[in-house]
Design an enzyme around this catalytic site. Structure first.
Site, PDB file in Angstrom:
ATOM      1  N   HIS A  59       0.806  -1.216   0.000  1.00 15.55           N
ATOM      2  CA  HIS A  59       0.000   0.000   0.000  1.00 15.55           C
ATOM      3  C   HIS A  59       0.845   1.276   0.000  1.00 15.55           C
ATOM      4  O   HIS A  59       0.356   2.327  -0.418  1.00 15.55           O
ATOM      5  CB  HIS A  59      -0.933   0.019   1.218  1.00 15.55           C
ATOM      6  CG  HIS A  59      -2.003  -1.020   1.172  1.00 15.55           C
ATOM      7  ND1 HIS A  59      -2.975  -1.046   0.197  1.00 15.55           N
ATOM      8  CD2 HIS A  59      -2.258  -2.088   1.974  1.00 15.55           C
ATOM      9  CE1 HIS A  59      -3.792  -2.063   0.397  1.00 15.55           C
ATOM     10  NE2 HIS A  59      -3.381  -2.721   1.468  1.00 15.55           N
ATOM     11  N   ARG A  84       6.794  -6.334   3.179  1.00 12.88           N
ATOM     12  CA  ARG A  84       5.558  -6.816   2.551  1.00 12.88           C
ATOM     13  C   ARG A  84       5.615  -6.536   1.053  1.00 12.88           C
ATOM     14  O   ARG A  84       5.737  -5.390   0.634  1.00 12.88           O
ATOM     15  CB  ARG A  84       4.321  -6.150   3.155  1.00 12.88           C
ATOM     16  CG  ARG A  84       3.031  -6.639   2.507  1.00 12.88           C
ATOM     17  CD  ARG A  84       1.791  -6.377   3.338  1.00 12.88           C
ATOM     18  NE  ARG A  84       1.434  -4.982   3.435  1.00 12.88           N
ATOM     19  CZ  ARG A  84       0.341  -4.528   4.050  1.00 12.88           C
ATOM     20  NH1 ARG A  84      -0.496  -5.412   4.629  1.00 12.88           N
ATOM     21  NH2 ARG A  84       0.084  -3.245   4.119  1.00 12.88           N
ATOM     22  N   ASP A  98      16.686 -10.944  -3.138  1.00 12.61           N
ATOM     23  CA  ASP A  98      18.018 -10.625  -3.635  1.00 12.61           C
ATOM     24  C   ASP A  98      18.531  -9.294  -3.080  1.00 12.61           C
ATOM     25  O   ASP A  98      19.747  -9.085  -2.975  1.00 12.61           O
ATOM     26  CB  ASP A  98      18.021 -10.580  -5.172  1.00 12.61           C
ATOM     27  CG  ASP A  98      18.053 -11.972  -5.799  1.00 12.61           C
ATOM     28  OD1 ASP A  98      18.257 -12.952  -5.053  1.00 12.61           O
ATOM     29  OD2 ASP A  98      17.863 -12.073  -7.021  1.00 12.61           O
ATOM     30  N   GLU A 163      -6.624 -12.208   5.376  1.00 15.25           N
ATOM     31  CA  GLU A 163      -7.385 -10.964   5.306  1.00 15.25           C
ATOM     32  C   GLU A 163      -8.785 -11.129   4.738  1.00 15.25           C
ATOM     33  O   GLU A 163      -9.462 -10.127   4.485  1.00 15.25           O
ATOM     34  CB  GLU A 163      -6.627  -9.947   4.437  1.00 15.25           C
ATOM     35  CG  GLU A 163      -5.187  -9.710   4.876  1.00 15.25           C
ATOM     36  CD  GLU A 163      -4.455  -8.756   3.958  1.00 15.25           C
ATOM     37  OE1 GLU A 163      -4.678  -7.540   4.087  1.00 15.25           O
ATOM     38  OE2 GLU A 163      -3.675  -9.229   3.110  1.00 15.25           O
ATOM     39  N   ASP A 189      -9.003  -5.481   5.944  1.00 20.56           N
ATOM     40  CA  ASP A 189      -9.557  -6.182   4.789  1.00 20.56           C
ATOM     41  C   ASP A 189     -10.502  -7.293   5.213  1.00 20.56           C
ATOM     42  O   ASP A 189     -11.476  -7.595   4.504  1.00 20.56           O
ATOM     43  CB  ASP A 189      -8.427  -6.748   3.926  1.00 20.56           C
ATOM     44  CG  ASP A 189      -7.848  -5.715   2.985  1.00 20.56           C
ATOM     45  OD1 ASP A 189      -8.596  -5.182   2.142  1.00 20.56           O
ATOM     46  OD2 ASP A 189      -6.643  -5.420   3.093  1.00 20.56           O
TER      47      ASP A 189
END
Length: 280
Positions: A59, A84, A98, A163, A189
């Site tokens: 987000h 996230r 990575d 969620e 959510d």
């Protein structure tokens, strides 16, 4: 002579290890979101006494460059930095790993099959499908860490986020999926999925969260909750949550600045200035 490392220096702490240690001590972990894409904000959070800094690539306005900068900024602090990603896409997960992330959070995981796919995405073959590019990557310090590839899988903590109604219904199976190191419940959510948009404290939402906490604990997997409201955070901790996410850089600035502005704006003309040119 090139530098040779026996281990990755000043890197993120393993969230799985921190959860196990805290569990042995009988205390929960506490975290906050680094959402604005600022390494300065991330470092401020990392030095605050929090256990977990969550870099939000779903987000927030974070991209690979800002995620990298935040990993570098928090590396010197005794926190777990949890990144996230926008989705469980294996390519996106590979690129974040990575960069050197050792703790990754996949949102909107609705089933054990999706959790298994995420677990394969963060592991090298034959256990998974993570692409091999360690020679070009910060994760191995550009191949300066001997044996990186052989031990990389064990150093990754995969967290999956529940969620939706479907995720709550399948919580036990998701939590018990091989490779899932922890679960995070997202009540915002979840409330929307249950038909209560914007009502995280609705009884049906709270009952669903409590049920998911119990299911994950029964599966032996640490579970946390996103809970900015202190009363709700306390309730979920009392129910057995191993960690709570209690705020974000953006909300701390937003609410703090509002309080400062409101305090000054509330001053009346009589209290705002001395009368008759006098001093106070």
């Amino acid at each position: 002579m090139p530098l040779r490392l026996t281990d990755v220096p000043t890197t993120d702490r393993s969230l799985a290890a921190m959860l196990a240690e805290a569990g042995d001590e009988g205390r929960p972990l506490v975290g906050a979101w680094s959402s604005m894409g600022s390494p300065v904000a991330a470092e401020l959070l990392a030095g605050s006494g929090l256990d977990v800094v969550l870099v939000d690539g779903e987000h927030g306005p974070n991209d690979l460059t800002t995620v990298l900068a935040q990993l570098q900024a928090t590396a010197a602090y005794p926190v777990a930095t949890l990144v996230r990603v926008p989705s469980g896409d294996p390519v996106g997960l590979k690129r974040v790993l990575d960069l050197g992330a050792t703790n990754v959070l996949v949102p909107m995981v609705d089933s054990a099959a999706e959790a298994e796919a995420a677990a394969r995405a963060v592991r090298y073959p034959p256990a998974g499908v993570r692409g091999v590019g360690s020679a070009l990557a910060r994760s191995s310090r550009w191949n300066r860490v001997p044996g990186y590839l052989g031990g990389a899988d064990d150093g990754i903590t995969l967290v999956v986020q529940l969620e939706t109604r479907a995720a709550i219904d399948d919580a036990a199976a998701i939590a018990g999926t091989d490779g899932v190191g922890a679960v995070l419940i997202g009540p915002a959510d979840l409330a929307a999925s249950l038909g209560h948009l914007g009502q995280q404290d609705h009884p049906e939402v709270v009952d669903a969260v409590l049920g998911a906490i119990a299911a994950c604990r029964a599966a032996g997997t640490p579970v946390g909750v996103n809970a900015f409201d202190p009363a709700m955070a306390d309730r979920y901790l009392d129910a057995g949550a191993a960690y709570v996410v209690v705020g974000a850089d953006v909300t701390l600035i937003a609410r703090g600045s509002e309080q400062l502005a409101a305090r000054v704006a509330s001053r009346t003309p009589d209290t705002a200035r001395p009368k008759d040119g006098g001093t106070r």
